[in-house]
Scaffold this motif. Structure first.
Motif, PDB file in Angstrom:
ATOM      1  N   ILE A  63       1.011  -1.153   0.036  1.00  0.00           N
ATOM      2  CA  ILE A  63       0.071   0.015  -0.016  1.00  0.00           C
ATOM      3  C   ILE A  63       0.917   1.397  -0.122  1.00  0.00           C
ATOM      4  CG2 ILE A  63      -1.434   1.202   1.497  1.00  0.00           C
ATOM      5  CD1 ILE A  63      -2.740  -1.487   2.395  1.00  0.00           C
ATOM      6  N   GLY A 126     -15.633  -6.413   2.795  1.00  0.00           N
ATOM      7  CA  GLY A 126     -14.491  -5.593   2.324  1.00  0.00           C
ATOM      8  C   GLY A 126     -14.245  -5.221   0.971  1.00  0.00           C
ATOM      9  N   ALA A 127     -14.014  -4.134   0.739  1.00  0.00           N
ATOM     10  CA  ALA A 127     -13.648  -3.876  -0.462  1.00  0.00           C
ATOM     11  C   ALA A 127     -12.487  -2.948  -0.802  1.00  0.00           C
ATOM     12  CB  ALA A 127     -15.132  -3.086  -1.347  1.00  0.00           C
ATOM     13  N   GLY A 128     -11.246  -3.034   0.110  1.00  0.00           N
ATOM     14  CA  GLY A 128     -10.098  -2.413   0.027  1.00  0.00           C
ATOM     15  C   GLY A 128      -9.117  -2.847  -0.862  1.00  0.00           C
ATOM     16  N   GLY A 129      -8.096  -2.755  -0.523  1.00  0.00           N
ATOM     17  CA  GLY A 129      -6.820  -3.156  -1.364  1.00  0.00           C
ATOM     18  C   GLY A 129      -6.734  -4.640  -1.317  1.00  0.00           C
ATOM     19  N   ASN A 150     -19.920  -4.758   2.235  1.00  0.00           N
ATOM     20  CA  ASN A 150     -19.184  -3.601   2.556  1.00  0.00           C
ATOM     21  C   ASN A 150     -19.737  -2.469   3.049  1.00  0.00           C
ATOM     22  OD1 ASN A 150     -16.216  -2.972   2.656  1.00  0.00           O
ATOM     23  ND2 ASN A 150     -16.775  -1.084   1.276  1.00  0.00           N
ATOM     24  N   ARG A 151     -19.353  -1.601   3.945  1.00  0.00           N
ATOM     25  CA  ARG A 151     -19.662  -0.657   4.738  1.00  0.00           C
ATOM     26  C   ARG A 151     -20.209   0.352   3.578  1.00  0.00           C
ATOM     27  NH1 ARG A 151     -15.933   2.796   8.802  1.00  0.00           N
ATOM     28  NH2 ARG A 151     -14.816   2.657   6.797  1.00  0.00           N
ATOM     29  N   THR A 152     -19.412   0.816   2.597  1.00  0.00           N
ATOM     30  CA  THR A 152     -19.698   1.708   1.734  1.00  0.00           C
ATOM     31  C   THR A 152     -19.924   1.079   0.385  1.00  0.00           C
ATOM     32  OG1 THR A 152     -17.778   3.120   2.582  1.00  0.00           O
ATOM     33  CG2 THR A 152     -18.730   3.868   0.621  1.00  0.00           C
ATOM     34  N   ARG A 155     -17.935   1.554  -3.134  1.00  0.00           N
ATOM     35  CA  ARG A 155     -16.617   0.720  -3.094  1.00  0.00           C
ATOM     36  C   ARG A 155     -17.000  -0.626  -3.668  1.00  0.00           C
ATOM     37  NH1 ARG A 155     -12.405   1.522   1.176  1.00  0.00           N
ATOM     38  NH2 ARG A 155     -10.550   1.241  -0.303  1.00  0.00           N
ATOM     39  N   LEU A 175     -23.716  -4.999   5.366  1.00  0.00           N
ATOM     40  CA  LEU A 175     -23.100  -5.930   6.246  1.00  0.00           C
ATOM     41  C   LEU A 175     -24.091  -6.427   7.366  1.00  0.00           C
ATOM     42  CD1 LEU A 175     -20.072  -3.487   7.558  1.00  0.00           C
ATOM     43  CD2 LEU A 175     -20.029  -5.510   5.946  1.00  0.00           C
ATOM     44  N   ALA A 191     -11.849  -9.225   4.748  1.00  0.00           N
ATOM     45  CA  ALA A 191     -10.821  -8.474   3.911  1.00  0.00           C
ATOM     46  C   ALA A 191     -10.975  -6.853   4.437  1.00  0.00           C
ATOM     47  CB  ALA A 191     -10.834  -8.341   2.381  1.00  0.00           C
ATOM     48  N   THR A 192     -11.521  -6.648   5.257  1.00  0.00           N
ATOM     49  CA  THR A 192     -11.764  -5.278   6.284  1.00  0.00           C
ATOM     50  C   THR A 192     -10.572  -5.200   7.234  1.00  0.00           C
ATOM     51  OG1 THR A 192     -13.259  -5.764   8.114  1.00  0.00           O
ATOM     52  CG2 THR A 192     -14.095  -5.381   5.923  1.00  0.00           C
ATOM     53  N   SER A 193     -10.348  -3.889   7.677  1.00  0.00           N
ATOM     54  CA  SER A 193      -9.360  -3.944   8.716  1.00  0.00           C
ATOM     55  C   SER A 193     -10.007  -4.071   9.974  1.00  0.00           C
ATOM     56  CB  SER A 193      -8.636  -2.486   8.711  1.00  0.00           C
ATOM     57  OG  SER A 193      -9.631  -1.601   8.490  1.00  0.00           O
ATOM     58  N   VAL A 194     -11.386  -4.290  10.145  1.00  0.00           N
ATOM     59  CA  VAL A 194     -12.133  -4.507  11.434  1.00  0.00           C
ATOM     60  C   VAL A 194     -11.544  -5.847  12.073  1.00  0.00           C
ATOM     61  CG1 VAL A 194     -14.307  -4.686  12.527  1.00  0.00           C
ATOM     62  CG2 VAL A 194     -13.988  -3.571  10.372  1.00  0.00           C
TER      63      VAL A 194
HETATM   64  P1  ATR Z   1      -7.091  -0.794   1.797  1.00  0.00           P
HETATM   65  O1  ATR Z   1      -7.670  -2.285   2.183  1.00  0.00           O
HETATM   66  O2  ATR Z   1      -6.862  -0.311   0.409  1.00  0.00           O
HETATM   67  O3  ATR Z   1      -5.950  -0.017   2.611  1.00  0.00           O
HETATM   68  P2  ATR Z   1      -9.087   0.497   3.598  1.00  0.00           P
HETATM   69  O4  ATR Z   1      -9.258   2.076   3.535  1.00  0.00           O
HETATM   70  O5  ATR Z   1      -7.978   0.146   4.858  1.00  0.00           O
HETATM   71  O6  ATR Z   1      -8.587  -0.039   2.306  1.00  0.00           O
HETATM   72  O7  ATR Z   1     -10.091  -0.158   4.059  1.00  0.00           O
HETATM   73  C1  ATR Z   1     -10.260  -1.879   4.009  1.00  0.00           C
HETATM   74  C2  ATR Z   1     -11.814  -2.454   4.224  1.00  0.00           C
HETATM   75  O8  ATR Z   1     -12.190  -2.121   5.594  1.00  0.00           O
HETATM   76  C3  ATR Z   1     -12.645  -1.294   3.577  1.00  0.00           C
HETATM   77  O9  ATR Z   1     -13.717  -2.508   2.829  1.00  0.00           O
HETATM   78  C4  ATR Z   1     -13.616  -0.643   4.633  1.00  0.00           C
HETATM   79  O10 ATR Z   1     -15.028  -0.426   4.185  1.00  0.00           O
HETATM   80  P3  ATR Z   1     -15.332   0.873   3.576  1.00  0.00           P
HETATM   81  O11 ATR Z   1     -14.867   0.778   2.207  1.00  0.00           O
HETATM   82  O12 ATR Z   1     -16.542   1.363   3.773  1.00  0.00           O
HETATM   83  O13 ATR Z   1     -14.210   2.153   3.883  1.00  0.00           O
HETATM   84  C5  ATR Z   1     -13.264  -1.477   5.755  1.00  0.00           C
HETATM   85  N1  ATR Z   1     -13.396  -0.840   7.002  1.00  0.00           N
HETATM   86  C6  ATR Z   1     -12.700  -0.217   7.614  1.00  0.00           C
HETATM   87  N2  ATR Z   1     -12.921   0.128   8.811  1.00  0.00           N
HETATM   88  C7  ATR Z   1     -14.276  -0.143   9.019  1.00  0.00           C
HETATM   89  C8  ATR Z   1     -15.222  -0.127   9.938  1.00  0.00           C
HETATM   90  N3  ATR Z   1     -15.076   0.416  11.212  1.00  0.00           N
HETATM   91  N4  ATR Z   1     -16.421  -1.019   9.899  1.00  0.00           N
HETATM   92  C9  ATR Z   1     -16.589  -1.501   8.715  1.00  0.00           C
HETATM   93  N5  ATR Z   1     -15.791  -1.614   7.527  1.00  0.00           N
HETATM   94  C10 ATR Z   1     -14.512  -1.147   7.740  1.00  0.00           C
END
Ligand code: ATR
Length: 273
Positions: A63, A126-129, A150-152, A155, A175, A191-194
């Motif tokens: 990242i 999750g829909a991040g990296g 995903n929350r958002t 994405r 969710l 695949a979220t950071s939760v």
């Molecule tokens: P990356 O993996 O590219 O670094 P990130 O911004 O760290 O991306 O986010 C990773 C994932 O964790 C995303 O799916 C994010 O959801 P959003 O797309 O809604 O931002 C998810 N995420 C992070 N914190 C969260 C939370 N408190 N509750 C639910 N989902 C969360």
């Protein structure tokens, strides 16, 4: 002459990769070293020039550069093309060849357990990296469908389009609904950071069953709340550290042509948590 390898990204100071690769080099008695090199977003081109000047033998990419790095490659493997991202580079006299070991690194712990994923339904939270490599991996395995929660929503929609482009059926769940119908899925992948630092669970685990396979990409702590709760429900667990280790081993093998020392690298990794 000592060969130098690196990981590039930002932030980079908490990366486990230098410890993992230096352990493997030492263990096999190779005259190689691995450094962390912070390259902020927007400075990738200069960073790569600097790496070429020190005649870097290869590097990992994390990242925020995994997608942007594709532009700087002279050649790329099938997994890079599938995921649209790269995490492993070989430098041959200034020619850069990209690989994506996240894709097979993700699949490795599933295959080690002899779990067949063909035709299964997957719930990807999750829909991040990290999500793209996971989708690419499941497309290689020809799963039946991948539902993205995903929350958002926007994405998730972007990733649904990506999944469909590479030939996968894909749809969306919020969710809360995902927690309600989780028992319909063979694989549940976080695949979220939760769950990072032991805080929070991405979905309700009430409906997870003993037939569920719960794969959490978060690796600090080893036992996230999702893993702890899914264990109580009797699910099969796959740990985030297993993917981290597998992708590192595959990078190592690309660079050195030698089998990576699994036990030594695992001890180093787990010793650091
Ligand atoms: P990356 O993996 O590219 O670094 P990130 O911004 O760290 O991306 O986010 C990773 C994932 O964790 C995303 O799916 C994010 O959801 P959003 O797309 O809604 O931002 C998810 N995420 C992070 N914190 C969260 C939370 N408190 N509750 C639910 N989902 C969360």
């Amino acid at each position: 002459m000592t060969k130098t390898y690196a990981i590039i990204g930002d932030p980079i100071d908490h990366s486990f990769s230098p410890a993992l690769h230096n352990t493997a080099f030492l263990f096999l008695g190779l005259d190689c070293t691995y450094i962390a090199y912070r390259i902020p977003k927007g400075e990738l081109e200069y960073g790569i020039e600097a790496l070429k000047k020190i005649d870097i033998s290869g590097f990992n990419v994390t990242i925020p550069h995994k997608i942007d790095m594709m532009k700087f490659l002279d050649e790329s493997d099938t997994e890079c093309k599938l995921a649209g991202a790269t995490n492993t580079i070989v430098n041959e006299n200034g020619r850069l060849k990209g690989y994506n070991t996240d894709v097979d690194g993700f699949l490795d712990p599933i295959k080690k357990r002899k779990i067949d994923s063909k035709d299964s339904d997957v719930l990807l939270i999750g829909a991040g990296g990290a999500a793209r490599a996971i989708i690419a991996g499941f497309s290689k395995e020809k799963v039946h469908k991948i539902t993205i929660a995903n929350r958002t929503r926007e994405r998730a929609e972007e990733l649904i389009r990506f999944a469909q482009e590479i030939g996968l059926k894909s749809d969306y769940l919020d969710l809360q609904s995902a927690g309600e119908v989780v028992n319909r899925y063979k694989f549940i992948v976080n695949a979220t950071s939760v769950g990072l630092k032991g805080i929070g669970c991405p979905i309700s685990t009430r409906n997870i069953t003993k037939n569920s396979i719960v794969y959490d990409i978060v690796y600090v702590p080893v036992e996230t709340p999702l893993i702890e709760q899914s264990k109580i429900q009797g699910a099969t667990i796959i740990y985030g550290w297993e993917m981290l280790l597998a992708q590192a081993m595959k990078s190592f093998e690309i660079w050195t042509g030698k089998p990576a020392p699994y036990e030594a690298m695992k001890l180093t990794l787990l010793g650091r948590f």
